[in-house]
Design an enzyme around this catalytic site. Structure first.
Site, PDB file in Angstrom:
ATOM      1  N   LEU A 176      18.512   7.265 -31.810  1.00 31.31           N
ATOM      2  CA  LEU A 176      19.139   8.234 -30.436  1.00 31.31           C
ATOM      3  C   LEU A 176      20.422   7.027 -29.771  1.00 31.31           C
ATOM      4  O   LEU A 176      20.337   7.529 -28.538  1.00 31.31           O
ATOM      5  CB  LEU A 176      18.113   9.062 -29.321  1.00 31.31           C
ATOM      6  CG  LEU A 176      17.317   9.579 -30.062  1.00 31.31           C
ATOM      7  CD1 LEU A 176      15.784  10.075 -29.439  1.00 31.31           C
ATOM      8  CD2 LEU A 176      17.598  10.247 -31.572  1.00 31.31           C
ATOM      9  N   CYS A 177      20.565   6.148 -30.350  1.00 29.10           N
ATOM     10  CA  CYS A 177      21.746   5.232 -29.353  1.00 29.10           C
ATOM     11  C   CYS A 177      22.822   5.583 -30.175  1.00 29.10           C
ATOM     12  O   CYS A 177      23.198   6.054 -31.405  1.00 29.10           O
ATOM     13  CB  CYS A 177      21.404   3.021 -29.526  1.00 29.10           C
ATOM     14  SG  CYS A 177      20.473   2.903 -29.118  1.00 29.10           S
ATOM     15  N   HIS A 178      23.997   6.037 -28.985  1.00 27.98           N
ATOM     16  CA  HIS A 178      25.341   6.017 -29.234  1.00 27.98           C
ATOM     17  C   HIS A 178      25.641   4.914 -29.757  1.00 27.98           C
ATOM     18  O   HIS A 178      25.831   3.658 -29.479  1.00 27.98           O
ATOM     19  CB  HIS A 178      26.225   6.227 -28.361  1.00 27.98           C
ATOM     20  CG  HIS A 178      25.748   7.663 -27.354  1.00 27.98           C
ATOM     21  ND1 HIS A 178      24.580   7.678 -26.732  1.00 27.98           N
ATOM     22  CD2 HIS A 178      26.256   9.168 -27.730  1.00 27.98           C
ATOM     23  CE1 HIS A 178      23.730   8.923 -26.024  1.00 27.98           C
ATOM     24  NE2 HIS A 178      25.126  10.027 -26.681  1.00 27.98           N
ATOM     25  N   MET A 206      20.417  -1.641 -25.413  1.00 27.98           N
ATOM     26  CA  MET A 206      20.043  -1.427 -26.120  1.00 27.98           C
ATOM     27  C   MET A 206      20.261  -2.284 -26.990  1.00 27.98           C
ATOM     28  O   MET A 206      19.463  -3.221 -27.464  1.00 27.98           O
ATOM     29  CB  MET A 206      19.897  -0.145 -26.363  1.00 27.98           C
ATOM     30  CG  MET A 206      18.719   1.236 -26.273  1.00 27.98           C
ATOM     31  SD  MET A 206      17.323   0.686 -25.475  1.00 27.98           S
ATOM     32  CE  MET A 206      16.496   0.200 -27.341  1.00 27.98           C
ATOM     33  N   GLU A 207      21.345  -2.742 -26.924  1.00 29.05           N
ATOM     34  CA  GLU A 207      22.686  -3.404 -27.426  1.00 29.05           C
ATOM     35  C   GLU A 207      21.800  -4.942 -27.096  1.00 29.05           C
ATOM     36  O   GLU A 207      21.573  -5.507 -28.160  1.00 29.05           O
ATOM     37  CB  GLU A 207      24.152  -3.552 -27.242  1.00 29.05           C
ATOM     38  CG  GLU A 207      24.498  -1.764 -28.039  1.00 29.05           C
ATOM     39  CD  GLU A 207      24.261  -0.659 -27.365  1.00 29.05           C
ATOM     40  OE1 GLU A 207      24.182  -0.057 -27.722  1.00 29.05           O
ATOM     41  OE2 GLU A 207      23.906  -0.703 -26.441  1.00 29.05           O
ATOM     42  N   ASP A 258      11.717 -16.815 -37.646  1.00 27.99           N
ATOM     43  CA  ASP A 258      11.321 -16.261 -39.337  1.00 27.99           C
ATOM     44  C   ASP A 258      11.841 -18.236 -39.986  1.00 27.99           C
ATOM     45  O   ASP A 258      12.025 -18.910 -40.449  1.00 27.99           O
ATOM     46  CB  ASP A 258      12.591 -15.833 -39.524  1.00 27.99           C
ATOM     47  CG  ASP A 258      13.173 -15.860 -41.030  1.00 27.99           C
ATOM     48  OD1 ASP A 258      12.421 -15.821 -41.563  1.00 27.99           O
ATOM     49  OD2 ASP A 258      13.889 -16.295 -41.659  1.00 27.99           O
TER      50      ASP A 258
END
EC number: 4.6.1.17
Length: 167
Positions: free
Chosen positions: A75-77, A111-112, A126
């Protein structure tokens, strides 16, 4: 903020319509910590880990992740990202990762910044997992955000950094 809900009246998810919001300069800073042994920390910061330059690879991974956030978080733009930084601080028992993302848009970049910090941390993990199977990603959180209707947010000074400074 009910007008910004990602859930419609019938309970289904949707992407919030932000078309009426004004364009403003926005930024967000996030952090993550990878804990490991002192020996592995030495190899990471000396650039001698068996898989190569851990920090260089993690930095590029974090930058790429910030740009791919709308592909990963449904749902992120999509946003016109104007800058991404990924920085590392050596800890006695780990690596502190701090990301900053900037945009001029109608919605924020928290969010980014979180995605950049998360993927940079995953990349560190990793690249060291063969050296330390007990390595952990211990925190991932927003530290600051600026711009937008809700105003600025700065993690309280007594909260910021406590998880990694004690390491």
């Amino acid at each position: 903020m009910s007008e910004l809900s990602h859930v419609r009246a019938d309970g289904t998810a949707h992407m919030v319509d932000v078309s009426a919001k004004p364009v403003t300069a926005r930024s967000a800073t996030a952090e993550a910590v990878v804990t490991t042994t002192a020996d592995v920390v030495e190899q990471i910061f000396a650039g001698t880990a068996p898989k190569g330059d851990v920090l260089a690879v993690a930095r590029v991974a974090g930058i790429m992740a910030a740009k791919k956030t709308p592909e990963l978080v449904p749902l992120c733009h999509p946003l016109p990202i104007s800058g991404v930084t990924v920085d590392f601080t050596r800890l006695p028992a780990g690596v502190h990762i701090r990301t900053r993302v900037k945009t001029t848009a109608v919605t924020g970049v928290e969010m980014e910044a979180l995605t950049a910090a998360s993927v940079a941390a995953l990349t560190v993990y990793d690249m060291i997992k063969a050296l330390d199977k007990a390595a952990e990603i211990t925190i991932t959180r927003v530290v600051t955000k600026t711009g937008g209707k809700s105003g600025d947010y700065h993690r309280a000074a007594d909260e910021e950094g406590t998880a990694y400074e004690q390491g």
